[in-house]
Scaffold this motif. Structure first.
Motif, short mmCIF file in Angstrom:
data_model
loop_
_atom_site.label_atom_id
_atom_site.label_comp_id
_atom_site.label_asym_id
_atom_site.label_seq_id
_atom_site.Cartn_x
_atom_site.Cartn_y
_atom_site.Cartn_z
N GLY A 68 0.80 -1.22 0.00
CA GLY A 68 0.00 0.00 0.00
C GLY A 68 0.83 1.26 0.00
N VAL A 69 1.96 1.23 -0.71
CA VAL A 69 2.83 2.41 -0.76
C VAL A 69 2.85 2.98 -2.17
N THR A 70 3.30 4.22 -2.28
CA THR A 70 3.43 4.88 -3.57
C THR A 70 4.80 5.52 -3.66
N LEU A 71 5.09 6.10 -4.82
CA LEU A 71 6.36 6.78 -5.00
C LEU A 71 6.55 7.88 -3.96
N CYS A 72 5.47 8.54 -3.56
CA CYS A 72 5.56 9.62 -2.56
C CYS A 72 6.17 9.12 -1.25
N ASP A 73 5.86 7.89 -0.86
CA ASP A 73 6.43 7.34 0.37
C ASP A 73 7.94 7.19 0.25
N GLY A 74 8.39 6.77 -0.94
CA GLY A 74 9.83 6.63 -1.17
C GLY A 74 10.53 7.98 -1.19
N ILE A 75 9.87 8.99 -1.78
CA ILE A 75 10.44 10.34 -1.81
C ILE A 75 10.61 10.85 -0.38
N ALA A 76 9.59 10.63 0.45
CA ALA A 76 9.65 11.09 1.84
C ALA A 76 10.71 10.33 2.62
N TYR A 77 10.79 9.02 2.38
CA TYR A 77 11.78 8.18 3.07
C TYR A 77 13.19 8.68 2.78
N GLU A 78 13.46 8.98 1.48
CA GLU A 78 14.79 9.45 1.11
C GLU A 78 15.10 10.81 1.73
N TYR A 79 14.10 11.70 1.76
CA TYR A 79 14.32 13.01 2.38
C TYR A 79 14.62 12.85 3.88
N ALA A 80 13.87 11.97 4.54
CA ALA A 80 14.08 11.75 5.97
C ALA A 80 15.47 11.18 6.25
N GLU A 81 15.94 10.32 5.35
CA GLU A 81 17.31 9.81 5.47
C GLU A 81 18.32 10.95 5.35
N LYS A 82 18.05 11.84 4.40
CA LYS A 82 18.98 12.94 4.12
C LYS A 82 19.11 13.87 5.32
N ILE A 83 18.01 14.16 6.01
CA ILE A 83 18.05 15.07 7.16
C ILE A 83 18.27 14.31 8.47
N ARG A 84 18.60 13.02 8.34
CA ARG A 84 18.93 12.16 9.49
C ARG A 84 17.77 12.02 10.48
N MET A 85 16.54 12.00 9.95
CA MET A 85 15.37 11.75 10.79
C MET A 85 14.87 10.32 10.62
N PHE A 86 15.51 9.60 9.70
CA PHE A 86 15.10 8.21 9.47
C PHE A 86 16.35 7.41 9.15
N GLN A 87 16.47 6.27 9.81
CA GLN A 87 17.62 5.40 9.56
C GLN A 87 17.14 3.96 9.51
N GLY A 88 16.93 3.48 8.29
CA GLY A 88 16.51 2.09 8.12
C GLY A 88 17.68 1.13 8.30
N GLU A 89 17.35 -0.12 8.52
CA GLU A 89 18.39 -1.13 8.72
C GLU A 89 18.93 -1.67 7.40
N HIS A 90 18.19 -1.49 6.31
CA HIS A 90 18.61 -2.07 5.03
C HIS A 90 19.69 -1.22 4.38
N ASP A 91 20.71 -1.87 3.83
CA ASP A 91 21.83 -1.18 3.17
C ASP A 91 21.53 -1.05 1.68
N PHE A 92 21.00 0.10 1.27
CA PHE A 92 20.63 0.31 -0.13
C PHE A 92 21.85 0.41 -1.04
N GLU A 93 22.94 0.94 -0.52
CA GLU A 93 24.16 1.04 -1.33
C GLU A 93 24.63 -0.36 -1.74
N GLN A 94 24.45 -1.31 -0.83
CA GLN A 94 24.87 -2.67 -1.13
C GLN A 94 24.04 -3.28 -2.26
N ASP A 95 22.79 -2.83 -2.40
CA ASP A 95 21.95 -3.30 -3.51
C ASP A 95 22.50 -2.81 -4.84
N ILE A 96 23.00 -1.57 -4.86
CA ILE A 96 23.59 -1.03 -6.09
C ILE A 96 24.85 -1.81 -6.44
N ILE A 97 25.66 -2.11 -5.42
CA ILE A 97 26.87 -2.91 -5.63
C ILE A 97 26.50 -4.31 -6.13
#
Length: 514
Positions: free
Chosen positions: A294-323
């Motif tokens: 039940g998510v949309t692109l808007c949720d991902g946009i918000a998640y990324e912004y929250a990561e950027k301002i250090r208000m959200f820190q998920g456990e998953h390593d997204f950089e490792q997915d790119i690697i």
């Protein structure tokens, strides 16, 4: 940091969506407003290559309304992204400029890989449920207006991701052009879908078993969450439940479906197409569970912004997915894993020791790692023109999470690792890069060339390499008993360009321990 208010705007192919979020404390992200407005931009773009003036006017009116809502909520920041309908217009830059002039909203256009990466992050915003699913053999099916994205996970690792042009609006446009009767539409869609999915299965699925299918779409997911989800956030559908939905879509009128599913009547054909796509792909993979978070692109946009301002820190390593994506590309083109790991280790050791000199950051370090992994993928095609063929492979292959410009940077670093460096402004060189990206390419190329010289024999003699910057010299020390005459020779040959770029002299020292 106190409470932050953020607006995420998605200019999609079929509708515009804005969600306003409130961030209060670590990992506390709450949706406080959602506005949807149907504007079918995709039909114009996919059929004619441009957005009509009427829809452009409607788009700007809606975005001005969104801007007013943002002011009412006193949002601290916003991000507005356009997806395939904007991306594939012939005059995309003109459209962006008009939007900025008429609404004050700066619209950025996501590449396909950036869009899918944000959709992927939107699923990650569901926390524990996301982690539990991707620990098993799981596929993410991301259905858009212009295309679908299929990403495979195994043991929390991204195994592969592939884009297929089977979006719901694109398929609907084909059906309109074919003048297909209602009774024949499912069969025609099946034929279109299966022709491409059979190729996908041969190349990527093979004998792989998939247990779970995660759905990201604007068609089936909202209905599934509303009717079956717990706390209005997620729904898991079994095969028999999905078959009941298919039967309803086949046998009832558009008006009846609209009433029972709580969706606009004009959206019913798109829901039907999305359902067929999900059913065929689930059948192809033999999945047991279909999860609609039940998510949309808007949720991902918000998640990324929250990561950027250090208000959200998920456990998953997204950089490792790119690697992981790069590792799988290298594997597909018969690259050596040991060689890639050796180069990656040497390049990052040099990069980390040179921070005061190169002025690059974490993201550029990622580009260097990707270039080290993909440094010789072109050998699969040509042992002579490795630089050119490697460049072409990287530019033709999607790496989830990288923009087109970022892929250009990585591809050019690999290209110039094998060929003469083309200076800025020279013909047939690096016209696609802006000045900053060009400088990044030059710096990363200098590091990769030096690292390549240090492992010229491909025997991994440089294990345990240490690097230290002293005055204008980079001292590289290796502890080995092996003969490194070959490496020293190539190191000295590669040192000239390194000095040109950084004004630092690289020096190789061998320490022979007993």
């Amino acid at each position: 940091m106190g409470v932050q208010t953020f607006a995420a705007i998605d200019v999609g192919s079929f509708e515009l969506t804005m969600k306003i979020f409130e961030f209060s404390g670590k990992n506390n992200m709450r949706e406080i407003e959602r506005i949807n407005k149907r504007i079918d931009l995709g039909s114009d773009t996919f059929a004619h290559g441009k957005i009509s003036r009427e829809k452009m006017d409607e788009l700007c009116r809606t975005l001005k309304e969104f801007a007013e809502v943002c002011r009412a909520y006193k949002v601290d920041a916003y991000k507005a992204y356009g997806t395939s309908a904007i991306r594939e217009t012939e005059n995309s830059i003109v459209v962006q400029d008009q939007i900025a002039q008429r609404t004050g909203i700066r619209l950025e256009v996501l590449s396909n890989s950036e869009q899918r990466f944000l959709d992927y992050k939107s699923i990650a915003s569901r926390g524990e449920s996301f982690r539990r699913f991707i620990e098993e053999k799981t596929a993410i099916l991301d259905i858009g207006g212009g295309s679908i994205q299929l990403s495979l996970f195994d043991n929390d690792t991204l195994v592969s991701t592939q884009n297929i042009r089977l979006g719901v609006l694109r398929i609907q446009d084909y059906l309109s052009r074919f003048d297909a009767r209602a009774g024949r539409r499912e069969g025609i869609i099946d034929e279109m879908v299966l022709a491409q999915l059979e190729n996908y299965k041969k190349l990527y699925l093979k004998d792989r078993e998939i247990r779970n299918l995660i759905i990201v779409d604007d068609y089936i997911s909202p209905w599934a969450v509303k009717t079956m989800g717990r706390d209005n956030v997620a729904a898991v559908l079994k095969e028999d439940e999905f078959e009941k939905l298919m039967e309803k879509l086949r046998t009832r009128s558009a008006a009846q479906i609209s009433d029972s599913m709580g969706i606009p009547e004009e959206k019913v054909p798109l829901v039907f197409i999305s359902a067929i796509l999900i059913r065929r792909i689930a059948g192809l993979m033999g999945v047991e569970n279909i999860w609609a978070p039940g998510v949309t692109l808007c949720d991902g946009i918000a998640y990324e912004y929250a990561e950027k301002i250090r208000m959200f820190q998920g456990e998953h390593d997204f950089e490792q997915d790119i690697i992981a994506c790069a590792m799988n590309i290298s594997k597909r083109y018969m690259g050596s894993r040991k060689r890639a790991e050796t180069l990656e280790n040497i390049t990052t050791t040099i990069f980390d020791s040179m921070k005061k000199v190169h002025g690059l950051g974490k993201r550029q370090r990622l580009y260097l790692r990707l270039a080290a992994i993909l440094h010789d993928c072109g050998k699969y095609i040509s042992m002579v023109n490795i630089g050119t063929t490697s460049y072409n492979i990287i530019m033709a292959t999607e790496i989830i999470g990288l923009s087109h410009m970022e892929r250009e940077i990585v591809a050019n670093v690999v290209r110039f690792n094998h060929s003469r460096f083309t200076y800025y402004g020279q013909q047939d060189g690096v016209q696609g890069l802006d000045r900053e990206s060009y400088l990044t390419v030059g710096k990363l190329t200098a590091i990769l060339r030096l690292a390549n010289g240090l492992d010229r024999s491909h025997k991994q003699k440089m294990r345990g390499l240490k690097a230290a910057l002293k005055d204008n010299r980079l001292i590289l020390t290796v502890d080995t008993q092996e003969d490194i005459t070959l490496e020293k020779g190539f190191f000295e040959a590669k040192a000239e360009f390194f000095q040109e770029v950084f004004s630092v002299e690289p020096v190789l020292k061998q320490w022979k321990s007993l």
